[in-house]
Scaffold this active site. Sequence first.
Site, short mmCIF file in Angstrom:
data_model
loop_
_atom_site.label_atom_id
_atom_site.label_comp_id
_atom_site.label_asym_id
_atom_site.label_seq_id
_atom_site.Cartn_x
_atom_site.Cartn_y
_atom_site.Cartn_z
N TYR A 80 0.85 -1.19 0.00
CA TYR A 80 0.00 0.00 0.00
C TYR A 80 0.88 1.23 0.00
CZ TYR A 80 -4.41 2.44 0.39
OH TYR A 80 -5.48 3.24 0.12
N LYS B 199 -6.16 -1.97 -0.80
CA LYS B 199 -7.00 -1.81 0.38
C LYS B 199 -7.57 -3.15 0.83
CE LYS B 199 -8.05 2.00 2.65
NZ LYS B 199 -7.10 3.09 2.91
#
Length: 598
Positions: free
Chosen positions: A144, A217
Amino acid sequence: MHLPFYDAKSAAKVECQQTPVIIPESEKAVCNSSSRWFGFQAAFVPIPFRRHAMSNTPAIMQNPLTNKGTAFTLEERERYGLTGRLPAAVETLDQQAARAYCQFSSYEKDMEKYIFLDQLHNRNETLYYRLLTDHLAEMLPIVYDPTVGEAIKKWSRDYRRSRAVYLDVNRPEAVRASFETLGLGADDVDLIVVSDAEEILGIGDWGVNGTDISIGKLAVYTAAAGIDPARAIAVNLDVGTDNEALLNDPAYLGNRHARVRGECYDALIKTYLQTASELFPNALLHFEDFGPSNARRILVENRDRYRIFNDDMQGTGAIVMAAVFSGLKVTKQTFAEQRLAVYGAGTAGTGMADQISAAMERDGLSREEAKKRVWLIDINGLVTDDMPDLPDYQREYARPAAEVADWARKDGKIGLLEVVKQVKPTILIGTSTDHGAFTEEVVKALAAGVERPILLPLSNPTEKIEVMPADAVEWTDGKALISIGIPVPPVSYKGVDYHIGQANNAMLYPGLGLGVIVSGAKQVTDGMLLAAAEAVASQVNPQDLGASLLPPVDNLRASSATVAVAVAKQAAKDGVAAKQPENRVQAVQDAMWQPVYR
């Protein structure tokens, strides 16, 4: 192929298209419940359990959800037609994970590590999540923020495999069919993450390239909170892009027109919400990286009708609330006593103001009194009510122009330093991406105004942060209570190690999502967000000099479970829980998917 230069600013408006799409009957078929296990659940079009026509590889190895690689036993190899297709050794998942970590560690550049993990994700999901879970603190910045930002810039050029559902603004009539190709039933989905990629992290509009923001996510949801990856869907809303470099890039895979806004855009959002909630009535609808003009509006208009959550507004606001909860344990004050200044009044910054001012109301202030304790500063200076064309999300907090008529101005603006001197804020938040904006003069003025200021420079990555914590510690003589948006080592000052907590949403939203799933909550209430923030803050003791305001990400899975229990409990109190297990702690543990071979 040569493409003509495309000028997004002069592009004609794209009209809504209502042309019906005829789908052949052969393409409408979906797997039944028994065959779907061997198909591409959630992120892939289902396929029957057979050898792939091109590669002659059995589908059980083609599907990352069922592939075990060298962990297939001899009996399984014979049963599934894998005899002779794998090396002789039969390995355990532990052995595979050890080898994979050595491979990961052999790469020096973060992008190389990202690509390795992405390829592993596409090949063997169980091994991927085992590796990610075992090394979450190390790998979180790879899968991420910040590395995913670099991957997004190169997504079309480096396209490897689709893991998402793409909803085209020019084909709103295809939304239902797009979801139906997954072959998933009403009880098969717990979570959908959707983005239109207008405001990706700190890098802006990246169109369909932003798909990996939803994929990343979901990976954090699974690694941090055990959300079953087979029960989650990533969605990209392809509404075009205003990024002219993408529009003129021959490799770009998205719609080649300016970003669609207005009625056509709103129609797609409406269709998405209605269709997703109808087909998957138990799913949490997570919105990610929408532009400021849409994010707040979509949330406000729909949160009472749908199980909707916007991480940029609600998740970021809640993790900031957790840091403030910890800070107030040190200052021995209430929310009603705070004065909040937010530098960078976009979606995230205003969302933080919303949650902190709501906490002021819970402490006894009226809504009007709470608003009067918030000051927003954006690129035009202090937000005042005489400014033209104020966005709706700023309007509520705009200060009366008459109130600040005699404040000092520079280039016609009331700047950050003047606000700090005049207001003496107890909390200063930075979400501006204006690197170095919290200068020595600003920070010293903050420390002169209050004894123990709460200082939260949250912009990331490092080149965008408002002030580095080492400077802030020195300039306040160790008095500031600091949390930031990037991971940093402890700061040593006058013999004390100051542990700087990272205000990372990953400490909150995975547990929040798990709590919603366990409780079957119909909405995400303000009370549930507050409960999540308090649960995060409860995991640290900030009283000691130099102690962190927030827990580390090292034990994120246990932290997420704590948050989930608190959220499920609050959902019941708020009257939105469809399920109320007798033992919520056990229910949370039972709901957490584990990366083990079935």
